[in-house]
Write a protein that holds these residues in place. Structure first.
Motif, PDB file in Angstrom:
ATOM      1  N   HIS A 127      32.457  41.196  34.685  1.00 47.00           N
ATOM      2  CA  HIS A 127      31.809  40.739  33.453  1.00 47.00           C
ATOM      3  C   HIS A 127      31.362  39.282  33.555  1.00 47.00           C
ATOM      4  O   HIS A 127      30.940  38.691  32.563  1.00 47.00           O
ATOM      5  CB  HIS A 127      32.759  40.915  32.260  1.00 47.00           C
ATOM      6  CG  HIS A 127      33.239  42.321  32.113  1.00 47.00           C
ATOM      7  ND1 HIS A 127      32.434  43.347  31.684  1.00 47.00           N
ATOM      8  CD2 HIS A 127      34.439  42.879  32.388  1.00 47.00           C
ATOM      9  CE1 HIS A 127      33.120  44.484  31.694  1.00 47.00           C
ATOM     10  NE2 HIS A 127      34.344  44.227  32.115  1.00 47.00           N
ATOM     11  N   GLY A 128      31.491  38.693  34.767  1.00 48.34           N
ATOM     12  CA  GLY A 128      31.077  37.312  34.975  1.00 48.34           C
ATOM     13  C   GLY A 128      32.076  36.280  34.505  1.00 48.34           C
ATOM     14  O   GLY A 128      31.763  35.093  34.449  1.00 48.34           O
ATOM     15  N   LYS A 129      33.282  36.711  34.189  1.00 48.03           N
ATOM     16  CA  LYS A 129      34.331  35.796  33.731  1.00 48.03           C
ATOM     17  C   LYS A 129      35.177  35.340  34.922  1.00 48.03           C
ATOM     18  O   LYS A 129      35.450  36.122  35.837  1.00 48.03           O
ATOM     19  CB  LYS A 129      35.248  36.481  32.709  1.00 48.03           C
ATOM     20  CG  LYS A 129      34.512  36.993  31.487  1.00 48.03           C
ATOM     21  CD  LYS A 129      33.986  35.860  30.661  1.00 48.03           C
ATOM     22  CE  LYS A 129      33.308  36.401  29.411  1.00 48.03           C
ATOM     23  NZ  LYS A 129      32.454  35.419  28.795  1.00 48.03           N
ATOM     24  N   PRO A 130      35.643  34.077  34.915  1.00 48.37           N
ATOM     25  CA  PRO A 130      36.477  33.593  36.016  1.00 48.37           C
ATOM     26  C   PRO A 130      37.743  34.425  36.174  1.00 48.37           C
ATOM     27  O   PRO A 130      38.304  34.910  35.194  1.00 48.37           O
ATOM     28  CB  PRO A 130      36.826  32.167  35.599  1.00 48.37           C
ATOM     29  CG  PRO A 130      35.737  31.765  34.664  1.00 48.37           C
ATOM     30  CD  PRO A 130      35.357  33.030  33.938  1.00 48.37           C
ATOM     31  N   ARG A 131      38.145  34.588  37.413  1.00 51.92           N
ATOM     32  CA  ARG A 131      39.398  35.289  37.723  1.00 51.92           C
ATOM     33  C   ARG A 131      40.109  34.524  38.827  1.00 51.92           C
ATOM     34  O   ARG A 131      39.521  33.671  39.488  1.00 51.92           O
ATOM     35  CB  ARG A 131      39.124  36.730  38.153  1.00 51.92           C
ATOM     36  CG  ARG A 131      38.311  36.839  39.397  1.00 51.92           C
ATOM     37  CD  ARG A 131      38.155  38.273  39.882  1.00 51.92           C
ATOM     38  NE  ARG A 131      37.223  38.300  40.983  1.00 51.92           N
ATOM     39  CZ  ARG A 131      37.500  37.916  42.227  1.00 51.92           C
ATOM     40  NH1 ARG A 131      38.717  37.490  42.542  1.00 51.92           N
ATOM     41  NH2 ARG A 131      36.588  37.945  43.165  1.00 51.92           N
ATOM     42  N   GLU A 132      41.394  34.794  38.992  1.00 55.23           N
ATOM     43  CA  GLU A 132      42.186  34.062  39.989  1.00 55.23           C
ATOM     44  C   GLU A 132      41.761  34.396  41.412  1.00 55.23           C
ATOM     45  O   GLU A 132      41.335  35.519  41.686  1.00 55.23           O
ATOM     46  CB  GLU A 132      43.672  34.345  39.784  1.00 55.23           C
ATOM     47  CG  GLU A 132      44.190  33.706  38.505  1.00 55.23           C
ATOM     48  CD  GLU A 132      45.702  33.673  38.421  1.00 55.23           C
ATOM     49  OE1 GLU A 132      46.377  33.764  39.463  1.00 55.23           O
ATOM     50  OE2 GLU A 132      46.201  33.524  37.305  1.00 55.23           O
ATOM     51  N   VAL A 133      41.883  33.385  42.278  1.00 56.29           N
ATOM     52  CA  VAL A 133      41.533  33.556  43.685  1.00 56.29           C
ATOM     53  C   VAL A 133      42.797  33.718  44.514  1.00 56.29           C
ATOM     54  O   VAL A 133      43.901  33.394  44.073  1.00 56.29           O
ATOM     55  CB  VAL A 133      40.712  32.364  44.231  1.00 56.29           C
ATOM     56  CG1 VAL A 133      39.392  32.247  43.498  1.00 56.29           C
ATOM     57  CG2 VAL A 133      41.485  31.067  44.139  1.00 56.29           C
ATOM     58  N   ARG A 134      42.601  34.207  45.721  1.00 58.20           N
ATOM     59  CA  ARG A 134      43.704  34.369  46.658  1.00 58.20           C
ATOM     60  C   ARG A 134      44.064  32.982  47.196  1.00 58.20           C
ATOM     61  O   ARG A 134      43.224  32.241  47.645  1.00 58.20           O
ATOM     62  CB  ARG A 134      43.260  35.272  47.808  1.00 58.20           C
ATOM     63  CG  ARG A 134      44.298  35.436  48.903  1.00 58.20           C
ATOM     64  CD  ARG A 134      43.802  36.307  50.035  1.00 58.20           C
ATOM     65  NE  ARG A 134      43.588  37.667  49.519  1.00 58.20           N
ATOM     66  CZ  ARG A 134      42.685  38.500  50.023  1.00 58.20           C
ATOM     67  NH1 ARG A 134      41.911  38.134  51.005  1.00 58.20           N
ATOM     68  NH2 ARG A 134      42.570  39.709  49.516  1.00 58.20           N
ATOM     69  N   GLN A 135      45.329  32.656  47.152  1.00 57.83           N
ATOM     70  CA  GLN A 135      45.803  31.372  47.646  1.00 57.83           C
ATOM     71  C   GLN A 135      45.996  31.479  49.171  1.00 57.83           C
ATOM     72  O   GLN A 135      46.404  32.533  49.677  1.00 57.83           O
ATOM     73  CB  GLN A 135      47.115  30.982  46.973  1.00 57.83           C
ATOM     74  CG  GLN A 135      46.986  30.779  45.476  1.00 57.83           C
ATOM     75  CD  GLN A 135      46.043  29.632  45.109  1.00 57.83           C
ATOM     76  OE1 GLN A 135      46.111  28.550  45.660  1.00 57.83           O
ATOM     77  NE2 GLN A 135      45.150  29.892  44.166  1.00 57.83           N
TER      78      GLN A 135
END
Length: 138
Positions: A127-135
């Motif tokens: 939906h184009g919303k920010p999400r967490e990235v892999r550390q």
């Protein structure tokens, strides 16, 4: 600057990963006969996305060009090597450094640093919303 001038020859970075290699074509030149800066910027964005992709683990968007420096002109026929390095990883964002080196026609094996940049990408959901990235692994 002559393509054969050794004073402009540099070593390729050993602490960065080769993420893209490309040759500009005649349609990429500007009115001065050099490669159009916008074309170089687009290639840097692609290279940055390649460097950030392992951490984004999916869709991402370019949100900032933090720094962009054209050091030398790129000429028709140059082979460009784009090296990337992770600079910072946040909760949803990834900042990478990209360095671009040209190998001029007639001077194979000799490289000139032509561009360097810092870009930030944000991982996004469907939906184009920010999400967490892999550390990164510790």
């Amino acid at each position: 600057m002559s393509a054969n001038t050794d004073s402009y020859t540099v070593q390729l970075p050993k602490d960065e990963k080769l993420v893209l290699k490309v040759i500009p074509m005649p349609g990429d030149v500007n009115a001065n006969g050099d490669i159009f800066g916008g074309w170089v910027m687009a290639q840097v964005d692609l290279a940055g996305a390649v460097a950030a992709a392992p951490y984004a683990n999916g869709r991402m968007a370019t949100v900032a060009v933090n720094e962009f420096i054209f050091k030398q002109p790129v000429r028709l026929g140059d082979v460009l090597s784009f090296f990337g390095k992770l600079v910072r990883i946040g909760r949803t964002s990834i900042t990478v450094k990209i360095e671009v080196y040209a190998e001029h026609i007639g001077a194979q094996g000799k490289f000139t640093k032509v561009t360097e940049a810092s870009l930030t990408y944000v991982a996004i959901d469907d939906h184009g919303k920010p999400r967490e990235v892999r550390q990164p692994a510790a």
